[in-house]
Scaffold this active site. Structure first.
Site, PDB file in Angstrom:
ATOM      1  N   SER A  97       0.465 -16.304 -37.866  1.00  0.00           N
ATOM      2  CA  SER A  97       1.111 -16.398 -36.528  1.00  0.00           C
ATOM      3  C   SER A  97       1.214 -17.997 -35.862  1.00  0.00           C
ATOM      4  O   SER A  97       0.366 -18.699 -35.842  1.00  0.00           O
ATOM      5  CB  SER A  97       0.191 -15.628 -35.515  1.00  0.00           C
ATOM      6  OG  SER A  97       0.295 -14.257 -36.007  1.00  0.00           O
ATOM      7  N   LYS A 172       6.357 -11.621 -33.103  1.00  0.00           N
ATOM      8  CA  LYS A 172       4.856 -11.572 -33.032  1.00  0.00           C
ATOM      9  C   LYS A 172       4.328 -12.248 -31.536  1.00  0.00           C
ATOM     10  O   LYS A 172       3.468 -11.844 -31.267  1.00  0.00           O
ATOM     11  CB  LYS A 172       4.523 -12.639 -34.207  1.00  0.00           C
ATOM     12  CG  LYS A 172       2.776 -12.678 -34.194  1.00  0.00           C
ATOM     13  CD  LYS A 172       1.980 -11.293 -34.262  1.00  0.00           C
ATOM     14  CE  LYS A 172       0.614 -11.694 -34.125  1.00  0.00           C
ATOM     15  NZ  LYS A 172       0.042 -11.983 -35.407  1.00  0.00           N
ATOM     16  N   LYS A 240      -4.149 -19.662 -28.981  1.00  0.00           N
ATOM     17  CA  LYS A 240      -3.162 -20.209 -29.579  1.00  0.00           C
ATOM     18  C   LYS A 240      -2.002 -19.521 -29.513  1.00  0.00           C
ATOM     19  O   LYS A 240      -0.692 -19.945 -29.418  1.00  0.00           O
ATOM     20  CB  LYS A 240      -3.496 -20.523 -31.151  1.00  0.00           C
ATOM     21  CG  LYS A 240      -2.557 -21.053 -32.074  1.00  0.00           C
ATOM     22  CD  LYS A 240      -1.622 -20.213 -32.752  1.00  0.00           C
ATOM     23  CE  LYS A 240      -2.409 -19.459 -33.853  1.00  0.00           C
ATOM     24  NZ  LYS A 240      -1.853 -18.432 -34.599  1.00  0.00           N
TER      25      LYS A 240
END
Length: 295
Positions: A97, A172, A240
């Site tokens: 990701s 995502k 993140k």
């Protein structure tokens, strides 16, 4: 058809994913920065490599599953990385990701060497990886997706081509926004119910059966009931990802009023020392705000 696959990154997610590819009959050679995950893959019938170059040299497909952009850049773009050692025509599938911009940069660099790429991040956490029921959102050329789909079908139950390079990472980012917000409001509901003296287990059972039911509630209910926060997906990583989605939204002019608040609450959890815990530990932040002892 059996494929020769190099799998780079055998962590909480990558390890079971690589093992599932072995179970499906593929020749999987894995590399990780630490040895125990490599040993586990070998015990499951896979093969171990001494480095990235060793893993990818004879591979038809290379899959990377590493924590963030710096690791993707090092493993794929770096000196003695995937692009320096893979053969022309190899299909490189990054399932990490990361930012859409990095995926686009990887595609451009790979194309110069005759190497094809897909960005194919996943959702479903450790349990989804183990059970092979991940949701996989892939960006890249349609013909490359078609080639990769039999492998994706081994790893997940929802597999969708969502657009060109970078599109998988964009979807995502939206997924992580929704998941973090769901976990946060579930945590708030848990503290509210407990403070009100309601039977929490019974309350969550009935909520799960109605419109408030969700995959998040089903997957994270036990964590919150038992205050068990062993990492399936760490708060550090979700922090993140919230940075990725807020930056990406700003770039396209999309307001995230609720998402911005949730991003700050995730950052607060991390600042309070919970970064290594599962993201269901956002519950601890609600307990702090409510003046309760954190369990």
């Amino acid at each position: 058809m059996s494929r020769k696959i190099a799998f780079i990154g055998l962590g909480i997610m990558g390890g079971p994913m690589a093992a599932n590819l072995v179970k499906a009959g593929h020749h999987v050679t894995g590399f990780n920065l630490t040895q125990p995950p490599i040993d586990a893959l070998v015990a499951a019938g896979g093969h171990g490599a001494t480095g990235v170059a060793d893993a990818v040299r004879d591979a038809e497909v290379v899959i990377t599953m590493v924590p963030a952009d710096p690791q993707v850049e090092e493993v794929i773009l770096g000196e003695d990385g995937v692009l320096e050692n893979a053969r022309p025509g190899t299909l490189v599938i990054d399932m990490s990701s990361i930012t859409p911009q990095t995926s686009v940069r990887v595609e451009a660099a790979a194309g110069q060497k005759g190497i094809r790429t897909l960005d194919a991040p996943v959702s479903g956490g450790e349990a989804g990886a183990v059970e092979a029921v991940l949701s996989i959102m892939a960006g890249g050329a349609a013909e490359d997706f078609a080639e990769a789909k039999p492998l994706f079908d081994v790893l997940g139950s929802t597999v969708v081509h969502v657009g060109p390079a970078g599109a998988g990472q964009t979807v995502k980012a939206a997924n992580q926004l929704i998941v973090a917000t769901n976990i946060q409001v579930l945590a708030e509901a848990v503290v509210f119910l407990e403070n009100a003296g309601v039977d929490l287990r019974a309350a969550l059972d009935v909520l799960a059966g109605g419109l408030a039911g969700s995959t998040v509630l089903g997957r994270k209910k036990a964590n919150m009931l038992e205050r068990e926060f062993a990492p399936g997906f760490r708060i550090d990583l979700h922090h993140k990802d919230m940075g990725i989605v807020t930056d990406a939204a700003r770039a396209v002019g999309a307001a995230l009023p609720v998402g911005a608040v949730v991003a700050q609450l995730v950052a607060s959890a991390r600042a309070n020392g919970d970064g290594s815990l599962d993201h269901s530990a956002l519950l601890r932040g609600v307990e702090r705000l409510s003046g309760r002892e954190v369990r």
